[in-house]
Design a protein around this motif. Structure first.
Motif, mmCIF file in Angstrom:
data_model
loop_
_atom_site.group_PDB
_atom_site.id
_atom_site.type_symbol
_atom_site.label_atom_id
_atom_site.label_comp_id
_atom_site.label_asym_id
_atom_site.label_seq_id
_atom_site.Cartn_x
_atom_site.Cartn_y
_atom_site.Cartn_z
ATOM 1 N N SER A 210 -2.023 2.806 13.032
ATOM 2 C CA SER A 210 -1.177 3.650 13.876
ATOM 3 C C SER A 210 -1.012 5.036 13.260
ATOM 4 O O SER A 210 -1.118 6.053 13.954
ATOM 5 N N PHE A 211 -0.756 5.090 11.963
ATOM 6 C CA PHE A 211 -0.605 6.379 11.290
ATOM 7 C C PHE A 211 -1.883 7.205 11.398
ATOM 8 O O PHE A 211 -1.846 8.402 11.678
ATOM 9 N N LEU A 212 -3.010 6.567 11.177
ATOM 10 C CA LEU A 212 -4.274 7.310 11.133
ATOM 11 C C LEU A 212 -4.719 7.824 12.494
ATOM 12 O O LEU A 212 -5.407 8.846 12.575
ATOM 13 N N ILE A 213 -4.343 7.139 13.561
ATOM 14 C CA ILE A 213 -4.685 7.662 14.892
ATOM 15 C C ILE A 213 -3.580 8.570 15.420
ATOM 16 O O ILE A 213 -3.661 9.064 16.545
ATOM 17 N N MET B 246 0.845 -1.202 0.000
ATOM 18 C CA MET B 246 0.000 0.000 0.000
ATOM 19 C C MET B 246 0.876 1.246 0.000
ATOM 20 O O MET B 246 1.831 1.338 0.771
ATOM 21 N N LEU B 247 0.520 2.218 -0.837
ATOM 22 C CA LEU B 247 1.265 3.465 -0.898
ATOM 23 C C LEU B 247 0.891 4.379 0.266
ATOM 24 O O LEU B 247 -0.268 4.412 0.695
ATOM 25 N N LEU B 248 1.878 5.132 0.745
ATOM 26 C CA LEU B 248 1.592 6.108 1.797
ATOM 27 C C LEU B 248 0.581 7.138 1.310
ATOM 28 O O LEU B 248 -0.224 7.637 2.105
ATOM 29 N N SER B 249 0.586 7.442 0.031
ATOM 30 C CA SER B 249 -0.342 8.442 -0.517
ATOM 31 C C SER B 249 -1.793 8.055 -0.276
ATOM 32 O O SER B 249 -2.657 8.924 -0.115
ATOM 33 N N GLU B 250 -2.099 6.759 -0.237
ATOM 34 C CA GLU B 250 -3.470 6.324 0.028
ATOM 35 C C GLU B 250 -3.878 6.651 1.463
ATOM 36 O O GLU B 250 -5.011 7.051 1.724
ATOM 37 N N VAL B 251 -2.943 6.476 2.382
ATOM 38 C CA VAL B 251 -3.210 6.816 3.784
ATOM 39 C C VAL B 251 -3.368 8.324 3.937
ATOM 40 O O VAL B 251 -4.272 8.799 4.632
ATOM 41 N N VAL B 252 -2.498 9.081 3.268
ATOM 42 C CA VAL B 252 -2.562 10.539 3.340
ATOM 43 C C VAL B 252 -3.891 11.043 2.789
ATOM 44 O O VAL B 252 -4.544 11.905 3.395
ATOM 45 N N ALA B 253 -4.323 10.505 1.653
ATOM 46 C CA ALA B 253 -5.588 10.936 1.047
ATOM 47 C C ALA B 253 -6.761 10.645 1.975
ATOM 48 O O ALA B 253 -7.685 11.460 2.109
ATOM 49 N N THR B 254 -6.727 9.501 2.631
ATOM 50 C CA THR B 254 -7.809 9.159 3.565
ATOM 51 C C THR B 254 -7.786 10.086 4.772
ATOM 52 O O THR B 254 -8.832 10.550 5.239
ATOM 53 N N SER B 255 -6.601 10.372 5.285
ATOM 54 C CA SER B 255 -6.482 11.282 6.426
ATOM 55 C C SER B 255 -7.031 12.654 6.079
ATOM 56 O O SER B 255 -7.744 13.272 6.880
ATOM 57 N N VAL B 256 -6.714 13.144 4.897
ATOM 58 C CA VAL B 256 -7.215 14.449 4.454
ATOM 59 C C VAL B 256 -8.734 14.424 4.345
ATOM 60 O O VAL B 256 -9.425 15.355 4.787
ATOM 61 N N ALA B 257 -9.283 13.353 3.786
ATOM 62 C CA ALA B 257 -10.733 13.248 3.628
ATOM 63 C C ALA B 257 -11.435 13.201 4.972
ATOM 64 O O ALA B 257 -12.487 13.824 5.176
ATOM 65 N N VAL B 258 -10.853 12.477 5.925
ATOM 66 C CA VAL B 258 -11.453 12.360 7.251
ATOM 67 C C VAL B 258 -11.431 13.706 7.974
ATOM 68 O O VAL B 258 -12.399 14.107 8.623
ATOM 69 N N ALA B 259 -10.313 14.419 7.859
ATOM 70 C CA ALA B 259 -10.194 15.714 8.529
ATOM 71 C C ALA B 259 -11.092 16.769 7.912
ATOM 72 O O ALA B 259 -11.478 17.741 8.570
ATOM 73 N N ALA B 260 -11.466 16.577 6.635
ATOM 74 C CA ALA B 260 -12.231 17.595 5.912
ATOM 75 C C ALA B 260 -13.731 17.518 6.153
ATOM 76 O O ALA B 260 -14.467 18.428 5.767
ATOM 77 N N THR B 261 -14.203 16.441 6.788
ATOM 78 C CA THR B 261 -15.650 16.292 6.981
ATOM 79 C C THR B 261 -16.006 16.255 8.454
ATOM 80 O O THR B 261 -15.242 15.759 9.281
ATOM 81 N N ARG B 262 -17.191 16.780 8.788
ATOM 82 C CA ARG B 262 -17.710 16.708 10.151
ATOM 83 C C ARG B 262 -18.596 15.475 10.329
ATOM 84 O O ARG B 262 -19.012 15.153 11.423
ATOM 85 N N SER B 263 -18.895 14.783 9.226
ATOM 86 C CA SER B 263 -19.809 13.645 9.270
ATOM 87 C C SER B 263 -19.106 12.399 9.787
ATOM 88 O O SER B 263 -18.129 11.926 9.188
ATOM 89 N N ARG B 264 -19.616 11.865 10.880
ATOM 90 C CA ARG B 264 -19.034 10.624 11.420
ATOM 91 C C ARG B 264 -19.191 9.483 10.425
ATOM 92 O O ARG B 264 -18.277 8.672 10.242
ATOM 93 N N LEU B 265 -20.330 9.397 9.767
ATOM 94 C CA LEU B 265 -20.555 8.331 8.796
ATOM 95 C C LEU B 265 -19.564 8.406 7.648
ATOM 96 O O LEU B 265 -19.050 7.384 7.177
#
Length: 507
Positions: free
Chosen positions: A43-46, A1-20
């Protein structure tokens, strides 16, 4: 898995207020992760690398002068290996070797990946995917009931390991987690009660105990081996030999006890909380003796007690801990309960705990089965910024910006400011500590990483359009910093809103 996939997910999670939406993004990433990198991905995501602190400070990381690459090719496995190498570096010249390893890592990262790594290594990433959201994501990714995931997390104490087990073996792998003497269990938490009569009416058959102004401890004993942990599961065995000796002398072969410890004056009254906490980092382990008070028994002589009612756990506790059981009353009348409150307050303690006798041990959950009753209402908030002092306080960082925890994994939500209650000693301490975790600054405000928890006393809250949470503190005053608590244990914005008249806290 590329680190870029984790980074993109982290950005998406931080950008939304929706828990779902957060859960959907995280669960999709978990499903695509290969087994060997699941632990690192979680570990990276938390926001906490597998290796924990790697020995490279904020200045080292942010002073790296390395240009980014244009195309993403760095893998999660490569990053994990690099961080392991940095963490393992020690001895003469280790600082330079760590820097060289980090330069090599950053030279293979894109600009977005470099930003992610900087925030990961300096603790600034701990906001996008907190524990509750990640637990839901693990459940969604594996189609395992959320309660099964939460119980496994309670028993393992580690979120990445919980994710690895869930993705590898589903419900059966999670159900294989059992209480293990010597491995700490995440502690059960309490919710604030409106009043003693309200708590008694809601819980029915209950125990009322002193609420001590001490530090939470969990002790494990197997034969002559005793280990002591804090509420954040950090081991402190070597610094508390008097507790080790006491537990080693209890009439049992194996036991897991939950309780509080504190330093007392010669008159038996509690010393200031800061004095108790100072023992956990003391050089001389016997410079200030601690006394334990136990209030729960999770295991006794080969029998796990997590899934039996509190009534039975207390019976086991009384058998093994004797005089070291916290003062209180079992199934008291209202008058007897009031007498427990009076005794606790006259002894210098905070108030009382009211606990349902039919409740099971639900670690990590702030439910209604345990309720705390205190004459003065306090909140545990996160310091998110501080203003430079003026006048007599010039040269200090003084007026604190206070945030409540977003239960859906976002950054803390600002609910007020205060400089009241700060002594010169505390001003000096917080100026030093907050400067060390500063992320940006201007002429007036220093913004800091949201990691320091502070206990705030207040007269109430009011509706306000000034702050994003729609609520503001009334007459907030500093009680103390809480080094025993992590920002993930801070009061949530829903709990703050629950103090508004007529408002109900969302469960």
């Amino acid at each position: 898995m590329l680190l870029s996939e984790v980074v993109a997910t982290s950005v998406a999670v931080a950008a939304t207020r929706s828990r779902l939406a957060k859960v959907k993004a995280l669960s999709a990433l978990l499903r695509s992760a290969t087994p060997e990198v699941v632990e690192a991905v979680v570990s990276f995501l938390i926001g906490v690398p597998k290796q924990g602190r790697i020995g490279a400070g904020w200045r080292t990381v942010f002073e790296l002068s390395v240009g980014p690459v244009g195309r993403s090719a760095l893998t999660v496995a490569e990053v994990d290996a690099a961080l392991a190498a940095v963490a393992a570096t020690s001895g003469k010249g280790s600082a330079q070797r760590r820097t060289d390893l980090l330069v090599d890592l950053f030279s293979r990262a894109t600009e977005a990946e470099q930003d992610f790594l900087r925030r990961l290594l300096t603790g600034e990433l701990r906001q996008g995917a907190l524990e509750g959201v990640m637990l839901d994501a693990i459940a969604a990714a594996t189609e395992v009931p959320g309660e099964t995931v939460r119980r496994a997390f309670m028993l393992s104490g580690r979120l990445p390991q919980t994710a690895v087990a869930a993705l590898a073996g589903g419900a059966s792998a999670l159900e294989a987690f059992q209480l293990e003497v010597g491995r700490p269990v995440r502690p059960m938490l309490a919710s604030p009660a409106e009043s003693l009569p309200d708590a008694l009416a809601e819980l029915g058959s209950c125990v009322v105990e002193h609420k001590l102004d001490g530090a939470r401890i969990q002790v494990h004993r197997s034969g002559d081996v005793v280990r002591v942990f804090t509420r954040t599961l950090r081991e402190i065995t070597k610094t508390v030999p008097e507790l080790v000796d006491l537990v080693r002398g209890l009439p049992c072969q194996s036991v897991v006890l939950d309780g509080e410890t504190l330093a007392l004056t010669d008159e038996g009254r509690p010393r200031p909380f800061q004095e108790t906490m100072s023992r956990f980092g003391a050089q001389d382990a016997r410079e200030l003796l601690l006394k334990p008070f136990f209030f729960d028994c999770l295991h006794l002589d080969g029998v796990d007690l997590l899934d039996v009612p509190l009534r039975d756990r207390l019976a086991a506790l009384r058998r093994v801990a004797g005089e070291h059981v916290i003062p209180g009353a079992l199934d008291p009348s209202p008058a007897e309960a009031e007498a427990v409150v009076a005794a606790a307050m006259s002894s210098g303690h905070e108030g009382v705990m009211v606990k349902a006798l039919d409740s099971l041990y639900a670690a990590g959950r702030r439910g209604k089965a345990w309720q705390k009753v205190k004459p003065v209402h306090t909140l545990d908030l996160v310091v998110i910024g501080v203003e430079r002092g003026s006048g007599r306080r010039r040269g200090w960082l003084s007026n604190l910006h206070l945030g409540a925890r977003d239960p859906d994994g976002g950054p803390p939500v600002m609910v007020g400011k205060t400089f009241k209650g700060l002594t010169d000693e505390l001003l000096t301490w917080q100026t030093r500590e907050l400067q060390a975790i500063a992320t940006s600054t201007d002429d007036w405000v220093v913004h800091v990483r949201p990691e320091l928890v502070i206990e705030i006393e207040l007269d109430g809250v009011q509706v306000s359009t000034r702050y994003p949470g729609g609520v503001a503190l009334r007459f907030a005053r500093v009680v103390r910093y809480r080094p025993d608590k992590d920002a993930s244990e801070a009061t949530t914005i829903e709990e703050v809103r629950g103090l508004l008249p007529g408002h109900t806290i969302r469960e």
